[in-house]
Write an enzyme that holds these catalytic residues in place. Structure first.
Site, PDB file in Angstrom:
ATOM      1  CG  ASN A  10      32.552  10.561  51.134  1.00  0.00           C
ATOM      2  OD1 ASN A  10      32.979  11.519  50.479  1.00  0.00           O
ATOM      3  ND2 ASN A  10      32.896  10.338  52.394  1.00  0.00           N
ATOM      4  CD  GLU A 168      30.680   6.596  56.668  1.00  0.00           C
ATOM      5  OE1 GLU A 168      30.580   6.129  55.536  1.00  0.00           O
ATOM      6  OE2 GLU A 168      31.431   7.544  56.940  1.00  0.00           O
ATOM      7  N   GLY A 174      37.700   2.342  54.914  1.00  0.00           N
ATOM      8  CA  GLY A 174      38.914   2.240  54.111  1.00  0.00           C
ATOM      9  C   GLY A 174      39.843   1.119  54.543  1.00  0.00           C
ATOM     10  CB  SER A 212      35.097  -1.887  54.074  1.00  0.00           C
ATOM     11  OG  SER A 212      36.301  -1.232  54.445  1.00  0.00           O
TER      12      SER A 212
HETATM   13  P1  13P Z   1      35.116   3.161  52.366  1.00  0.00           P
HETATM   14  O1  13P Z   1      33.901   2.649  51.631  1.00  0.00           O
HETATM   15  O2  13P Z   1      36.254   3.488  51.456  1.00  0.00           O
HETATM   16  O3  13P Z   1      35.476   2.297  53.521  1.00  0.00           O
HETATM   17  O4  13P Z   1      34.685   4.580  52.990  1.00  0.00           O
HETATM   18  C1  13P Z   1      33.510   4.664  53.710  1.00  0.00           C
HETATM   19  C2  13P Z   1      33.240   6.093  53.993  1.00  0.00           C
HETATM   20  O5  13P Z   1      33.911   6.711  54.780  1.00  0.00           O
HETATM   21  C3  13P Z   1      32.140   6.731  53.273  1.00  0.00           C
HETATM   22  O6  13P Z   1      31.865   7.984  53.797  1.00  0.00           O
END
Ligand code: 13P
Length: 252
Positions: A10, A168, A174, A212
């Site tokens: 993504n 998620e 993030g 993450s």
């Molecule tokens: P990160 O891998 O940057 O934590 O983001 C996960 C995410 O929201 C994917 O849709």
């Protein structure tokens, strides 16, 4: 049943014409050197659909989008319809990402309507669910994700077998803080049971983990019985990391 793993990147609101070309060229090169043991997709910003479609032509990576209008067509300024996405060869589209729920007020019913609209046009909705840190600490994780998924299942009926789901946890997105494989597996097992209970045909829909996920932790997460893949944010923007995550499905 053994389900094929599915790794989706993504990109969120990142990229540029040149950066996209460089990233996909590096990923493509890596995949030619080592054919993936999983399905691979990238969900890109709307303006780049045409470019990325062309860059991916003839290769193994599937095109995805990050959002869609819940309406079929008409006076909805700024929106993109499922029919438009289909015209650009989009195969998958995220719905209900936590950033959309949080910053754009997307409620469960809106997420469900978007999923339905995508299916009409033959695009797989990747329905995102996940609890906030406060909800986890209050012991509400199962109830929150069940409510979020339940709204989609109720609207789709037997079409629920045609979706994918991404768990998620909001606190893991993030932040560099990942759910442990056990924490993620626990939620995935509950989601699988909910899917199977609602529609027997939905028992084997792909269940991705996101938050993450990176080159170092992917293998342990993907080894869990109900984790069928990953939805990767930050690490999907770095070719070596994304390739390593894809490569970690080889041993599973
Ligand atoms: P990160 O891998 O940057 O934590 O983001 C996960 C995410 O929201 C994917 O849709």
């Amino acid at each position: 049943m053994k389900r094929q793993k599915f790794i989706a990147g993504n990109w969120k609101m990142n990229g540029g014409l040149q950066a996209n070309a460089e990233l996909l060229s590096a990923i493509g090169e890596g995949l030619r050197a080592q054919a993936p043991a999983c399905r691979v997709a990238v969900a890109v910003p709307m303006p780049y659909l045409a470019q990325v479609r062309q860059l991916l032509a003839g290769g193994a990576i599937e095109l995805g989008a990050q959002d869609v209008s819940r309406h079929e067509k008409g006076a909805f300024t700024g929106e993109t319809s499922a029919a438009m996405l289909a015209e650009f060869g989009v195969r998958h589209c995220l719905v209900g990402h936590s950033e959309r729920r949080q910053y754009h007020g997307e409620a469960d019913a809106v997420v469900a309507a978007k999923a339905q609209r995508l299916l009409v046009h033959g695009i797989t909705p990747i329905v995102c669910v996940g609890e906030t840190l406060g909800e986890r600490e209050a012991g509400q994780t199962d109830a929150v994700v069940a409510r979020q998924l339940g709204a989609v299942l109720a609207l789709l009926g037997s079409d629920a077998a045609r979706i994918a789901v991404a768990y998620e946890p909001v606190w893991a997105i993030g932040t560099g803080r990942t759910a442990t494989p056990e924490q993620a597996q626990q939620v995935h097992a509950a989601l699988r049971a909910q899917l199977a209970g609602a529609q027997p045909g939905a028992a084997n829909v792909p269940l991705l983990y996101g938050g993450s996920m990176n080159a170092a932790n992917a293998a342990d997460l993907l080894a869990q019985p109900d984790i069928d893949g990953g939805l990767i944010g930050g690490a999907a923007l770095k070719a070596p990391d994304f390739l390593k995550i894809i490569g970690s499905t080889h041993d599973l």
